[in-house]
Design a protein around this motif. Structure first.
Motif, PDB file in Angstrom:
ATOM      1  N   GLY A   1       7.478  12.887  -6.942  1.00  0.00           N
ATOM      2  CA  GLY A   1       8.757  11.896  -6.832  1.00  0.00           C
ATOM      3  C   GLY A   1       9.130  11.019  -5.692  1.00  0.00           C
ATOM      4  N   ALA A   2       8.303  11.165  -4.804  1.00  0.00           N
ATOM      5  CA  ALA A   2       8.459  10.262  -3.461  1.00  0.00           C
ATOM      6  C   ALA A   2       7.352   9.466  -3.213  1.00  0.00           C
ATOM      7  N   VAL A   3       7.617   8.329  -2.747  1.00  0.00           N
ATOM      8  CA  VAL A   3       6.532   7.240  -2.425  1.00  0.00           C
ATOM      9  C   VAL A   3       6.724   6.872  -1.292  1.00  0.00           C
ATOM     10  N   ILE A   4       5.817   6.733  -0.254  1.00  0.00           N
ATOM     11  CA  ILE A   4       5.953   6.002   0.853  1.00  0.00           C
ATOM     12  C   ILE A   4       5.109   4.793   1.068  1.00  0.00           C
ATOM     13  N   GLY A   5       5.474   3.767   1.707  1.00  0.00           N
ATOM     14  CA  GLY A   5       4.497   2.722   1.717  1.00  0.00           C
ATOM     15  C   GLY A   5       4.830   1.688   2.891  1.00  0.00           C
TER      16      GLY A   5
ATOM     17  N   LYS B   1       7.180  -4.780   5.678  1.00  0.00           N
ATOM     18  CA  LYS B   1       8.414  -3.768   5.172  1.00  0.00           C
ATOM     19  C   LYS B   1       7.468  -2.380   5.303  1.00  0.00           C
ATOM     20  N   ALA B   2       8.356  -1.434   5.578  1.00  0.00           N
ATOM     21  CA  ALA B   2       7.891  -0.188   5.391  1.00  0.00           C
ATOM     22  C   ALA B   2       8.959   0.580   4.536  1.00  0.00           C
ATOM     23  N   PHE B   3       8.712   1.417   3.655  1.00  0.00           N
ATOM     24  CA  PHE B   3       9.586   1.991   2.838  1.00  0.00           C
ATOM     25  C   PHE B   3       9.596   3.298   2.127  1.00  0.00           C
ATOM     26  N   ALA B   4      10.258   3.683   1.668  1.00  0.00           N
ATOM     27  CA  ALA B   4      10.402   5.228   1.163  1.00  0.00           C
ATOM     28  C   ALA B   4      11.112   5.367  -0.233  1.00  0.00           C
ATOM     29  N   ASN B   5      10.496   5.642  -1.205  1.00  0.00           N
ATOM     30  CA  ASN B   5      11.473   5.926  -2.408  1.00  0.00           C
ATOM     31  C   ASN B   5      11.398   7.195  -2.980  1.00  0.00           C
TER      32      ASN B   5
ATOM     33  N   VAL C   1       0.959  -1.222  -0.015  1.00  0.00           N
ATOM     34  CA  VAL C   1       0.070  -0.112  -0.083  1.00  0.00           C
ATOM     35  C   VAL C   1       0.971   1.161  -0.038  1.00  0.00           C
ATOM     36  N   THR C   2       0.729   2.099  -0.970  1.00  0.00           N
ATOM     37  CA  THR C   2       1.687   3.315  -1.204  1.00  0.00           C
ATOM     38  C   THR C   2       0.720   4.534  -1.241  1.00  0.00           C
ATOM     39  N   ARG C   3       1.547   5.659  -0.916  1.00  0.00           N
ATOM     40  CA  ARG C   3       1.143   6.905  -0.956  1.00  0.00           C
ATOM     41  C   ARG C   3       2.156   8.152  -1.562  1.00  0.00           C
ATOM     42  N   THR C   4       1.764   8.541  -2.629  1.00  0.00           N
ATOM     43  CA  THR C   4       2.783   9.301  -3.424  1.00  0.00           C
ATOM     44  C   THR C   4       2.902  10.760  -2.617  1.00  0.00           C
ATOM     45  N   ILE C   5       4.119  11.362  -2.469  1.00  0.00           N
ATOM     46  CA  ILE C   5       4.395  12.490  -1.587  1.00  0.00           C
ATOM     47  C   ILE C   5       4.907  13.526  -2.495  1.00  0.00           C
ATOM     48  N   GLY C   6       4.444  14.569  -3.034  1.00  0.00           N
ATOM     49  CA  GLY C   6       4.668  15.419  -3.862  1.00  0.00           C
ATOM     50  C   GLY C   6       4.966  14.691  -5.388  1.00  0.00           C
TER      51      GLY C   6
END
Length: 131
Positions: A97-101, A124-128, A90-95
């Protein structure tokens, strides 16, 4: 464990417009003398279309086969096994170019080695970030 390795791979991924985006990859490790064939399918859901606006869901299923020749890295024994798994993120786009999930994964394999055989679940918890 090998200190260094050269891994070669070839893969094909279907167009995004299909219902379940299939892929096929073949990997070969020159140091471990190991071939890995993986087939998978991926389905992405836009959160706004399924009642959770602002979030997206990515699901994946996969199955593979590993064939390894005898080397010093596996006690000079041939090894082969099958594996399969599934995941959901499950992800959420921030701005722009950034994705957290967060995600959950399950995998199972038929490896005969006691330390690695059977199934396992992990989270997992992640940020791209892209620049």
């Amino acid at each position: 464990q090998a200190e260094s390795d050269k891994e070669f791979y070839l893969g094909v991924v279907a167009n995004k417009d299909v219902a379940l985006r299939p892929s096929l990859y073949v990997y070969y490790s020159s140091e471990l003398k190991q071939t890995n064939v993986v087939v998978s399918g991926r389905k992405d859901f836009v959160g706004g279309e399924i009642g959770i606006p602002g979030f997206d869901i990515s699901t994946k299923i996969y199955a593979g086969s590993i064939q390894s020749s005898a080397t010093a890295y596996n006690d000079n024994k041939d090894n082969a096994y099958l594996y399969a798994g599934a995941s959901v993120d499950v992800t959420r786009t921030i701005g722009a170019g950034a994705v957290i999930g967060v995600g959950a994964h399950y995998t199972y394999n038929t490896d005969g080695q006691d330390a690695t055989k059977g199934g396992t679940t992990w989270y997992k918890a992640f940020a791209n970030f892209r620049f």
